[in-house]
Scaffold this motif. Structure first.
Motif, PDB file in Angstrom:
ATOM      1  N   LEU A  30       0.870  -1.180   0.000  1.00  0.00           N
ATOM      2  CA  LEU A  30       0.000   0.000   0.000  1.00  0.00           C
ATOM      3  C   LEU A  30       0.902   1.223   0.000  1.00  0.00           C
ATOM      4  O   LEU A  30       1.823   1.322   0.812  1.00  0.00           O
ATOM      5  CB  LEU A  30      -0.881   0.007   1.264  1.00  0.00           C
ATOM      6  CG  LEU A  30      -1.716   1.276   1.479  1.00  0.00           C
ATOM      7  CD1 LEU A  30      -2.806   1.414   0.412  1.00  0.00           C
ATOM      8  CD2 LEU A  30      -2.345   1.294   2.872  1.00  0.00           C
ATOM      9  N   VAL A  31       0.650   2.141  -0.901  1.00  0.00           N
ATOM     10  CA  VAL A  31       1.510   3.325  -1.006  1.00  0.00           C
ATOM     11  C   VAL A  31       0.649   4.588  -1.030  1.00  0.00           C
ATOM     12  O   VAL A  31      -0.486   4.560  -1.503  1.00  0.00           O
ATOM     13  CB  VAL A  31       2.423   3.215  -2.266  1.00  0.00           C
ATOM     14  CG1 VAL A  31       1.624   3.327  -3.550  1.00  0.00           C
ATOM     15  CG2 VAL A  31       3.532   4.249  -2.247  1.00  0.00           C
ATOM     16  N   GLY A  32       1.203   5.683  -0.490  1.00  0.00           N
ATOM     17  CA  GLY A  32       0.464   6.944  -0.474  1.00  0.00           C
ATOM     18  C   GLY A  32       0.880   7.835  -1.625  1.00  0.00           C
ATOM     19  O   GLY A  32       2.034   7.806  -2.048  1.00  0.00           O
ATOM     20  N   VAL A  33      -0.063   8.610  -2.142  1.00  0.00           N
ATOM     21  CA  VAL A  33       0.268   9.583  -3.193  1.00  0.00           C
ATOM     22  C   VAL A  33      -0.256  10.959  -2.778  1.00  0.00           C
ATOM     23  O   VAL A  33      -1.233  11.068  -2.046  1.00  0.00           O
ATOM     24  CB  VAL A  33      -0.329   9.198  -4.575  1.00  0.00           C
ATOM     25  CG1 VAL A  33       0.364   7.973  -5.143  1.00  0.00           C
ATOM     26  CG2 VAL A  33      -1.834   8.998  -4.492  1.00  0.00           C
ATOM     27  N   PRO A  34       0.422  12.016  -3.249  1.00  0.00           N
ATOM     28  CA  PRO A  34       0.003  13.359  -2.849  1.00  0.00           C
ATOM     29  C   PRO A  34      -1.267  13.838  -3.557  1.00  0.00           C
ATOM     30  O   PRO A  34      -1.638  13.308  -4.611  1.00  0.00           O
ATOM     31  CB  PRO A  34       1.191  14.232  -3.249  1.00  0.00           C
ATOM     32  CG  PRO A  34       1.905  13.484  -4.312  1.00  0.00           C
ATOM     33  CD  PRO A  34       1.653  12.026  -4.064  1.00  0.00           C
ATOM     34  N   VAL A  35      -1.883  14.840  -2.973  1.00  0.00           N
ATOM     35  CA  VAL A  35      -3.007  15.538  -3.602  1.00  0.00           C
ATOM     36  C   VAL A  35      -2.543  16.047  -4.966  1.00  0.00           C
ATOM     37  O   VAL A  35      -1.383  16.413  -5.112  1.00  0.00           O
ATOM     38  CB  VAL A  35      -3.400  16.757  -2.733  1.00  0.00           C
ATOM     39  CG1 VAL A  35      -4.453  17.608  -3.411  1.00  0.00           C
ATOM     40  CG2 VAL A  35      -3.855  16.307  -1.374  1.00  0.00           C
ATOM     41  N   LYS A  36      -3.419  16.068  -5.936  1.00  0.00           N
ATOM     42  CA  LYS A  36      -3.117  16.594  -7.280  1.00  0.00           C
ATOM     43  C   LYS A  36      -2.190  15.692  -8.081  1.00  0.00           C
ATOM     44  O   LYS A  36      -1.635  16.118  -9.093  1.00  0.00           O
ATOM     45  CB  LYS A  36      -2.495  18.005  -7.224  1.00  0.00           C
ATOM     46  CG  LYS A  36      -3.334  19.040  -6.490  1.00  0.00           C
ATOM     47  CD  LYS A  36      -4.492  19.512  -7.324  1.00  0.00           C
ATOM     48  CE  LYS A  36      -5.380  20.469  -6.536  1.00  0.00           C
ATOM     49  NZ  LYS A  36      -6.637  20.756  -7.173  1.00  0.00           N
ATOM     50  N   VAL A  37      -2.000  14.441  -7.637  1.00  0.00           N
ATOM     51  CA  VAL A  37      -1.192  13.506  -8.409  1.00  0.00           C
ATOM     52  C   VAL A  37      -1.942  13.224  -9.717  1.00  0.00           C
ATOM     53  O   VAL A  37      -3.179  13.251  -9.747  1.00  0.00           O
ATOM     54  CB  VAL A  37      -0.971  12.214  -7.584  1.00  0.00           C
ATOM     55  CG1 VAL A  37      -2.239  11.417  -7.445  1.00  0.00           C
ATOM     56  CG2 VAL A  37       0.145  11.359  -8.160  1.00  0.00           C
ATOM     57  N   THR A  38      -1.223  12.995 -10.790  1.00  0.00           N
ATOM     58  CA  THR A  38      -1.906  12.689 -12.049  1.00  0.00           C
ATOM     59  C   THR A  38      -2.031  11.170 -12.209  1.00  0.00           C
ATOM     60  O   THR A  38      -1.338  10.409 -11.529  1.00  0.00           O
ATOM     61  CB  THR A  38      -1.135  13.242 -13.261  1.00  0.00           C
ATOM     62  OG1 THR A  38       0.106  12.539 -13.345  1.00  0.00           O
ATOM     63  CG2 THR A  38      -0.885  14.727 -13.143  1.00  0.00           C
TER      64      THR A  38
END
Ligand code: ADP
Ligand code: MG
Length: 337
Positions: free
Chosen positions: A104-112
């Motif tokens: 499980l990995v996190g991605v930032p807001v506004k990632v495409t």
């Protein structure tokens, strides 16, 4: 393997611009290292990663080049990212006996979408059997113990090393938000610039980092802090000591703080009114290393008029939230991206 059968083979990874953290279902944090590689200046071969790279860079900075592959919040360089992640998954795997973990990995807001696909791809290449993705502010909110599944707005401000993101979370998703390439690294850069311009004094990044941690503040302190540092008189080139105060460092940090506050205001102004009224009631939570800047809560409150809280473990909020997710996948399955 069944989707909900999240066994020992599953881990969560927080790919921070400054730090990588790894956790498994019921462990403590099993890996926490700087997200850097040290390269040989001459032939650009990889000399070390993580903590080892940091130690080498502290000792012999001239012969090495430092690479931060997630500096801009996304994968800036595929080759180095892959190398680093292979290493991370191998190190994490050593503590258990699994071969290919689900990640499980996190991605930032506004990632495409393309950036998400790249993260998934590189993790599979690095040894993940499958990749699950969550927005970082949602993971933070879960880490803070907030009920993200309710139709209620919660606001998370995450000030990291290379990026600051603000996300309004409701029904397990990010409803409005912003992400800017301003964070701890930019604060350091501004501290270096300030001392050079105002005091004709040259320092390196590690001194700037110490100044930020020892004296950094977002609003004036009741009792001013003072320290002595060693650097170079840029007019004469001669090494000397000078005294620096928290007032100096506050001034140096003004621009990045202003940019962060602008991005928060921008995101709040794009938040639906009913969620905005929830946030007025629930407050804004600050996570990430930048949450430790003295009086950052006062600044956010002063600018927004919304009460503001500092997370108890600002560095670990995201990864602790992700651990709750892998432990309760049935409950959280619909909020994965
Ligand atoms: P990321 O998630 O981007 O890896 P982190 O949340 O781990 O970032 O935060 C790392 C940043 O926090 C670094 O830029 C570091 O300099 C900064 N930092 C650490 N401690 C402090 C402190 N006491 N005051 C201000 N900034 C800090
Ligand atoms: Mg982070």
């Amino acid at each position: 393997m069944n989707f909900f059968d999240f066994g020992q083979r599953d881990i969560a990874i927080d790919l921070g611009t400054s730090n990588i953290l790894v956790i498994s279902k019921d462990s403590g944090i099993i890996l926490k290292e700087p997200s850097i590689l040290a390269l040989n200046q001459k032939n650009m071969s990889i000399v070390a990663t993580g903590k080892k790279a940091q130690d080498l860079l502290d000792k012999t900075p001239d012969t090495l080049k430092m690479i931060r592959p997630f500096r801009d919040g996304v994968i800036a360089d595929y080759k180095y990212t892959l190398y680093l992640l292979k290493d991370v998954i191998k190190k994490a795997g050593k503590q258990f006996s699994f071969r290919k973990p689900r990640v499980l990995v996190g991605v930032p807001v506004k990632v495409t979408e393309i950036e998400c696909m790249a993260i998934e791809e590189v993790l599979i290449q690095a040894g993940a059997s499958e990749v699950l993705i969550i927005y970082e502010p949602v993971a933070s909110a879960i880490g803070l113990g907030l009920d993200v599944l309710k139709p209620e707005g919660n606001a998370i401000l995450d000030i990291g090393g290379g990026r600051t993101q603000f996300g309004v979370v409701s029904l397990g998703s990010v409803v409005s938000g912003s992400a800017i390439k301003v964070g701890g690294n930019y604060f350091n850069q501004k501290i270096i610039e300030y001392l050079k311009k105002r005091l004709n004094f040259g320092i390196n990044i590690s001194v700037a980092e110490d100044l930020k941690i020892d004296l950094g503040c977002a609003t004036p302190l009741v009792a001013e802090l003072i320290t002595q540092i060693r650097g170079i008189d840029t007019a004469t080139g001669v090494p000397k000591n000078i005294t620096v105060t928290s007032k100096d460092i506050k001034r140096a940090m003004e621009k990045p703080l202003e940019l962060i506050m602008e991005s928060v205001i921008y995101a709040l102004s794009n938040t639906p009114p009913e969620l905005l009224s929830d946030i007025l009631k629930n407050g804004i939570y600050i996570v990430g290393g930048g949450a430790l800047i003295r009086n950052i809560d006062n600044l956010v409150f002063g600018v927004t008029g919304i009460k503001t809280y500092i997370a108890d473990e600002p560095f670990d909020t995201v990864i602790l939230g992700m651990q709750k997710i892998i432990n309760n996948l049935e409950m959280y399955k619909d909020i994965l991206m």
